[in-house]
Design a protein around this motif. Structure first.
Motif, PDB file in Angstrom:
ATOM      1  N   ARG A  21      19.352  -9.618 -12.628  1.00 44.28           N
ATOM      2  CA  ARG A  21      19.374  -8.427 -12.728  1.00 44.28           C
ATOM      3  C   ARG A  21      18.223  -7.582 -13.127  1.00 44.28           C
ATOM      4  NH1 ARG A  21      24.879  -8.665 -11.814  1.00 44.28           N
ATOM      5  NH2 ARG A  21      25.974  -8.271 -10.025  1.00 44.28           N
ATOM      6  N   GLY A  22      17.163  -6.740 -12.420  1.00 44.10           N
ATOM      7  CA  GLY A  22      16.192  -6.218 -12.905  1.00 44.10           C
ATOM      8  C   GLY A  22      15.985  -5.054 -12.666  1.00 44.10           C
ATOM      9  N   GLU A  23      14.831  -4.013 -12.686  1.00 43.56           N
ATOM     10  CA  GLU A  23      14.601  -2.912 -12.506  1.00 43.56           C
ATOM     11  C   GLU A  23      13.651  -3.057 -11.113  1.00 43.56           C
ATOM     12  OE1 GLU A  23      11.525   1.084 -14.509  1.00 43.56           O
ATOM     13  OE2 GLU A  23      12.215  -0.701 -15.947  1.00 43.56           O
ATOM     14  N   LEU A  24      14.241  -2.333 -10.159  1.00 44.57           N
ATOM     15  CA  LEU A  24      13.707  -1.894  -9.206  1.00 44.57           C
ATOM     16  C   LEU A  24      12.148  -0.905  -8.713  1.00 44.57           C
ATOM     17  CD1 LEU A  24      14.020  -3.233  -6.018  1.00 44.57           C
ATOM     18  CD2 LEU A  24      15.489  -0.879  -5.078  1.00 44.57           C
ATOM     19  N   ILE A  25      10.665  -2.201  -8.016  1.00 43.05           N
ATOM     20  CA  ILE A  25       9.956  -1.438  -8.193  1.00 43.05           C
ATOM     21  C   ILE A  25       9.434  -1.115  -5.969  1.00 43.05           C
ATOM     22  CG2 ILE A  25       7.144  -1.763  -8.705  1.00 43.05           C
ATOM     23  CD1 ILE A  25       9.554  -1.574 -11.099  1.00 43.05           C
ATOM     24  N   ALA A  26       8.997  -0.853  -5.853  1.00 47.70           N
ATOM     25  CA  ALA A  26       8.259  -0.736  -4.464  1.00 47.70           C
ATOM     26  C   ALA A  26       8.095   0.430  -3.867  1.00 47.70           C
ATOM     27  CB  ALA A  26      10.270   0.696  -4.007  1.00 47.70           C
ATOM     28  N   THR A  27       6.927  -0.498  -2.597  1.00 47.73           N
ATOM     29  CA  THR A  27       5.760   0.136  -1.990  1.00 47.73           C
ATOM     30  C   THR A  27       6.299   0.979  -0.715  1.00 47.73           C
ATOM     31  OG1 THR A  27       4.415  -1.529  -3.607  1.00 47.73           O
ATOM     32  CG2 THR A  27       3.292  -0.569  -1.370  1.00 47.73           C
ATOM     33  N   THR A  72       4.152   2.762   4.672  1.00 48.99           N
ATOM     34  CA  THR A  72       3.554   4.149   6.262  1.00 48.99           C
ATOM     35  C   THR A  72       3.730   5.634   5.522  1.00 48.99           C
ATOM     36  OG1 THR A  72       5.726   4.421   6.992  1.00 48.99           O
ATOM     37  CG2 THR A  72       5.088   2.381   7.274  1.00 48.99           C
ATOM     38  N   HIS A  73       3.274   5.391   4.580  1.00 47.55           N
ATOM     39  CA  HIS A  73       2.933   6.859   3.923  1.00 47.55           C
ATOM     40  C   HIS A  73       2.038   6.902   3.703  1.00 47.55           C
ATOM     41  CE1 HIS A  73       7.339   8.813   2.645  1.00 47.55           C
ATOM     42  NE2 HIS A  73       7.614   7.769   3.757  1.00 47.55           N
ATOM     43  N   TYR A  74       1.042   7.802   4.223  1.00 46.42           N
ATOM     44  CA  TYR A  74      -0.398   8.113   3.881  1.00 46.42           C
ATOM     45  C   TYR A  74      -0.940   9.497   2.861  1.00 46.42           C
ATOM     46  CZ  TYR A  74      -1.765   3.350   6.225  1.00 46.42           C
ATOM     47  OH  TYR A  74      -1.926   2.671   6.748  1.00 46.42           O
ATOM     48  N   THR A  75      -0.100   9.833   3.009  1.00 43.59           N
ATOM     49  CA  THR A  75      -0.526  11.390   2.431  1.00 43.59           C
ATOM     50  C   THR A  75      -0.374  11.085   1.152  1.00 43.59           C
ATOM     51  OG1 THR A  75      -0.004  12.858   4.937  1.00 43.59           O
ATOM     52  CG2 THR A  75       0.235  13.798   2.565  1.00 43.59           C
ATOM     53  N   MET A  76       0.671  10.869   0.921  1.00 46.93           N
ATOM     54  CA  MET A  76       0.930  10.828  -0.989  1.00 46.93           C
ATOM     55  C   MET A  76       1.416   9.398  -1.041  1.00 46.93           C
ATOM     56  SD  MET A  76       2.898  13.158  -3.379  1.00 46.93           S
ATOM     57  CE  MET A  76       3.543  12.523  -4.767  1.00 46.93           C
ATOM     58  N   PRO A  77       0.718   8.704  -0.942  1.00 47.10           N
ATOM     59  CA  PRO A  77       1.060   6.960  -1.055  1.00 47.10           C
ATOM     60  C   PRO A  77       1.548   6.594  -2.421  1.00 47.10           C
ATOM     61  CG  PRO A  77      -1.506   7.684  -0.444  1.00 47.10           C
ATOM     62  CD  PRO A  77      -1.047   8.517  -1.304  1.00 47.10           C
ATOM     63  N   LEU A  78       2.692   5.685  -2.405  1.00 50.65           N
ATOM     64  CA  LEU A  78       3.469   5.699  -3.408  1.00 50.65           C
ATOM     65  C   LEU A  78       3.732   3.774  -3.339  1.00 50.65           C
ATOM     66  CD1 LEU A  78       6.662   7.832  -3.985  1.00 50.65           C
ATOM     67  CD2 LEU A  78       5.121   8.111  -5.460  1.00 50.65           C
ATOM     68  N   ILE A  79       2.498   2.925  -4.265  1.00 46.45           N
ATOM     69  CA  ILE A  79       2.800   1.182  -4.012  1.00 46.45           C
ATOM     70  C   ILE A  79       3.220   1.468  -5.372  1.00 46.45           C
ATOM     71  CG2 ILE A  79       0.930   0.407  -3.761  1.00 46.45           C
ATOM     72  CD1 ILE A  79      -0.056   2.289  -2.151  1.00 46.45           C
ATOM     73  N   ARG A  80       3.636   0.039  -5.194  1.00 48.57           N
ATOM     74  CA  ARG A  80       4.491  -0.564  -6.449  1.00 48.57           C
ATOM     75  C   ARG A  80       4.643   0.569  -7.977  1.00 48.57           C
ATOM     76  NH1 ARG A  80       3.477  -5.085  -9.770  1.00 48.57           N
ATOM     77  NH2 ARG A  80       5.743  -6.175  -9.547  1.00 48.57           N
ATOM     78  N   TYR A  81       5.866   1.596  -6.803  1.00 50.02           N
ATOM     79  CA  TYR A  81       6.098   2.547  -7.916  1.00 50.02           C
ATOM     80  C   TYR A  81       8.207   1.883  -8.234  1.00 50.02           C
ATOM     81  CZ  TYR A  81       7.920   7.269  -8.898  1.00 50.02           C
ATOM     82  OH  TYR A  81       8.540   8.183  -9.564  1.00 50.02           O
ATOM     83  N   SER A  82       7.827   2.568  -9.671  1.00 47.33           N
ATOM     84  CA  SER A  82       8.984   2.152 -10.295  1.00 47.33           C
ATOM     85  C   SER A  82       9.828   3.127  -9.758  1.00 47.33           C
ATOM     86  CB  SER A  82       8.946   1.694 -11.679  1.00 47.33           C
ATOM     87  OG  SER A  82      10.053   1.894 -12.134  1.00 47.33           O
ATOM     88  N   LEU A  83      11.311   2.690  -9.521  1.00 46.41           N
ATOM     89  CA  LEU A  83      12.144   3.170  -9.370  1.00 46.41           C
ATOM     90  C   LEU A  83      13.114   3.707 -10.029  1.00 46.41           C
ATOM     91  CD1 LEU A  83      13.257   2.212  -5.513  1.00 46.41           C
ATOM     92  CD2 LEU A  83      11.873   4.144  -5.754  1.00 46.41           C
ATOM     93  N   GLY A  84      13.565   2.710 -10.767  1.00 47.07           N
ATOM     94  CA  GLY A  84      14.603   2.737 -12.161  1.00 47.07           C
ATOM     95  C   GLY A  84      15.943   2.402 -11.847  1.00 47.07           C
ATOM     96  N   ASP A  85      16.163   2.004 -10.329  1.00 45.46           N
ATOM     97  CA  ASP A  85      17.245   1.363 -10.278  1.00 45.46           C
ATOM     98  C   ASP A  85      17.095  -0.254 -10.138  1.00 45.46           C
ATOM     99  OD1 ASP A  85      18.771   2.661  -7.794  1.00 45.46           O
ATOM    100  OD2 ASP A  85      16.213   3.114  -7.785  1.00 45.46           O
ATOM    101  N   TYR A  86      18.598  -1.096 -10.961  1.00 48.20           N
ATOM    102  CA  TYR A  86      19.032  -2.264 -11.280  1.00 48.20           C
ATOM    103  C   TYR A  86      19.811  -2.666 -10.572  1.00 48.20           C
ATOM    104  CZ  TYR A  86      20.574  -4.810 -15.147  1.00 48.20           C
ATOM    105  OH  TYR A  86      20.679  -6.141 -16.114  1.00 48.20           O
ATOM    106  N   VAL A  87      19.340  -3.689 -10.010  1.00 46.08           N
ATOM    107  CA  VAL A  87      19.920  -4.486  -9.191  1.00 46.08           C
ATOM    108  C   VAL A  87      19.830  -6.147  -9.056  1.00 46.08           C
ATOM    109  CG1 VAL A  87      17.331  -4.899  -7.539  1.00 46.08           C
ATOM    110  CG2 VAL A  87      20.124  -4.262  -6.481  1.00 46.08           C
ATOM    111  N   LYS A  88      20.264  -7.189  -8.311  1.00 44.55           N
ATOM    112  CA  LYS A  88      19.843  -8.650  -8.495  1.00 44.55           C
ATOM    113  C   LYS A  88      18.540  -9.103  -7.570  1.00 44.55           C
ATOM    114  CE  LYS A  88      23.603 -10.634  -7.798  1.00 44.55           C
ATOM    115  NZ  LYS A  88      24.686 -12.007  -7.585  1.00 44.55           N
TER     116      LYS A  88
END
Length: 483
Positions: free
Chosen positions: A329-335, A338-354
């Motif tokens: 388990r570790g910290e979830l990172i998300a990209t 399809t969000h071009y107005t305000m891109p969120l790229i390799r953003y740490s969500l802080g969720d904990y998952v396997k």
């Protein structure tokens, strides 16, 4: 109307492309007998999905580098360049973006910071924001394209998993205010694509107007009901006390993964329920849903997002973070792709998952998009220790649901960073204080589930309705640590 060479022109062209290529369904609602909302995309061969992910990752990274002042400076300072992305697997080469980074930018350049594409900021259709529960809220601007695609993603599971069709009544008891993106601006419009009837109840007003809300549920014969596991339980218990049975056929569980025993209790207090489906999502636009034919997992639409998992906090020393071991388990990172107005790229969500994904098709529906191998148990900041044992609220909740004569509502008292006892408040219908053998049984149940001794569990029994809530969410933690 707008030149494609301009950021706005390119943005609108991208939206048309998503529709023309069939990623966003345009002929809705479908025929009632269609099982999948968008079979072309939901059953897309794996090699095509990987190709789309690579194309879209390259495109969003190039876009952010060229049009977002924040990303250009942030990445340049970390030694990253878009040319480093050759395939979707190279996403892990991108420096991790944290809420701390985002908040610093927002505070220096309110309200959206320099992360947003300036020209598109003038054409925002909806403003979303986090709750700010862990600090200053972060704001997101949603334009036409982001809204259109998000409604498509919602419709995929509302139609396919929850069975929304014309004539079906859907009640949304999530947050209807406070900049919440899963409220009326998005979820209801997605639901309308399915042709169903929407009731935007608003979970945050439930306890203020509970008699009115309970009446609405009886009169309207709600089929699909969406709210937190805790409010689902409360409503079912209250209906039983009032002498009527809830009409719900499908429960959508938002706001936190439900323990297995909680799900069983929900089936008991809502006897008409046929499906209980966990829905994970963020105000930023990420989502993953529990498929009925693959319970205990969460499917995510890979044409819109890429996830990777790192050792919690490892990006503080290494800009890209250290990948969590397979199965760990570790910290979830998300990209978001399809969000071009305000891109969120390799953003740490802080969720904990396997760090385990299942990419074989689901057994009955044949959905080919990858799935988390488990429901997301919580956030990194939700972890707490008792006698050196790392625990999550969902484990405690699973135990509380097994204690007889409780409402399922509880509050964990956090009195220190490292605790020597699990202190918890639990609602009971027994007299206060309850019999000593009842207290002993409850402590034994909790101890068995969490791996402690019964002597390490201290219960404060409270009456129904005395637990602490925050709107429509049970306040799982009561933080009594000295600041």
């Amino acid at each position: 109307m707008f030149e494609r060479a301009t950021p706005l022109g390119s943005y609108l062209a991208k939206g048309r492309e998503f529709r023309e290529q069939g990623f966003i369904r345009t002929d809705y609602p479908p025929n009632r007998d269609e099982v999948l909302w968008n079979p072309k995309v939901m059953r897309m061969p794996r090699e095509e999905i990987e190709k789309i992910k690579t194309q879209r990752l390259k495109a969003i990274v190039k876009w952010a580098w060229e049009h977002s002042e924040f990303y250009h400076k942030f990445w340049k300072s970390k030694g990253f360049h878009p040319d480093m992305i050759k395939t979707a697997k190279d996403v892990v080469k991108i420096p991790v973006l944290t809420k701390k980074d985002l908040r610093a930018d927002l505070q220096s350049n309110p309200p959206y910071g320099t992360i947003m594409v300036p020209e598109l900021a003038r054409y925002i259709h909806f403003v979303g924001a986090t709750s700010g529960s862990t600090g200053m809220p972060t704001f997101q601007g949603w334009g036409r394209v982001e809204l259109d695609y998000f409604e498509e993603q919602q419709a995929r599971y509302l139609w396919t998993f929850a069975g929304l069709r014309p004539g079906v009544v859907y009640a949304n008891y999530l947050n209807m205010s406070g900049f919440y993106s899963w409220g009326p601006p998005l979820v209801e419009t997605a639901m309308w694509r399915c042709g169903a009837t929407a009731i935007a109840g608003g979970g945050e007003t439930f306890f203020t107007w509970k008699d009115r809300h309970m009446l609405i549920m009886k009169l309207w014969k709600v089929d699909v009901f969406a709210t937190t596991p805790w409010l689902h339980r409360w409503i079912g218990e209250q209906a039983k006390l009032e002498g009527w049975v809830t009409p719900f056929k499908v429960l959508l569980l938002h706001g936190g993964a439900a323990a297995e025993n909680t799900k069983k209790k929900l089936m008991e207090v809502h006897p008409n329920v046929e499906k209980v489906i966990s829905v994970w999502g963020t105000t930023d636009g990420h989502m993953a849903i529990e498929p009925p034919d693959a319970p205990g997992t969460l499917v995510f639409w890979e044409d819109t997002q890429i996830f990777d998992i790192v050792v919690p906090g490892s990006y503080e020393e290494n800009d890209v973070g250290e990948p969590a071991g397979e199965g760990e388990r570790g910290e979830l990172i998300a990209t978001l792709l399809t969000h071009y107005t305000m891109p969120l790229i390799r953003y740490s969500l802080g969720d904990y998952v396997k760090n385990e994904f299942i990419c074989e098709p689901t057994p009955e529906l044949g959905i080919t998009h990858c799935r988390f191998a488990e429901l997301i148990p919580g956030r990194v900041e939700w972890m707490f220790t008792v006698k050196g044992k790392l625990l999550f609220p969902i484990v405690v909740e699973n135990a509380v649901s097994q204690i007889p004569d409780t409402t399922g509502a509880y509050n964990i008292v956090v009195y220190d960073d490292k605790m020597d006892k699990l202190k918890i408040k639990i609602e009971t219908r027994k007299p206060i204080p309850p019999p000593s053998d009842y207290d002993k049984l409850a402590r034994e149940i909790i101890a068995r589930e969490v791996g402690l001794s019964p002597d390490d569990v201290e219960i404060e029994w409270i009456r129904p309705g005395e637990s602490v809530w925050k709107g429509y969410k049970l306040q799982v933690f009561l933080d009594q640590r000295k600041k």
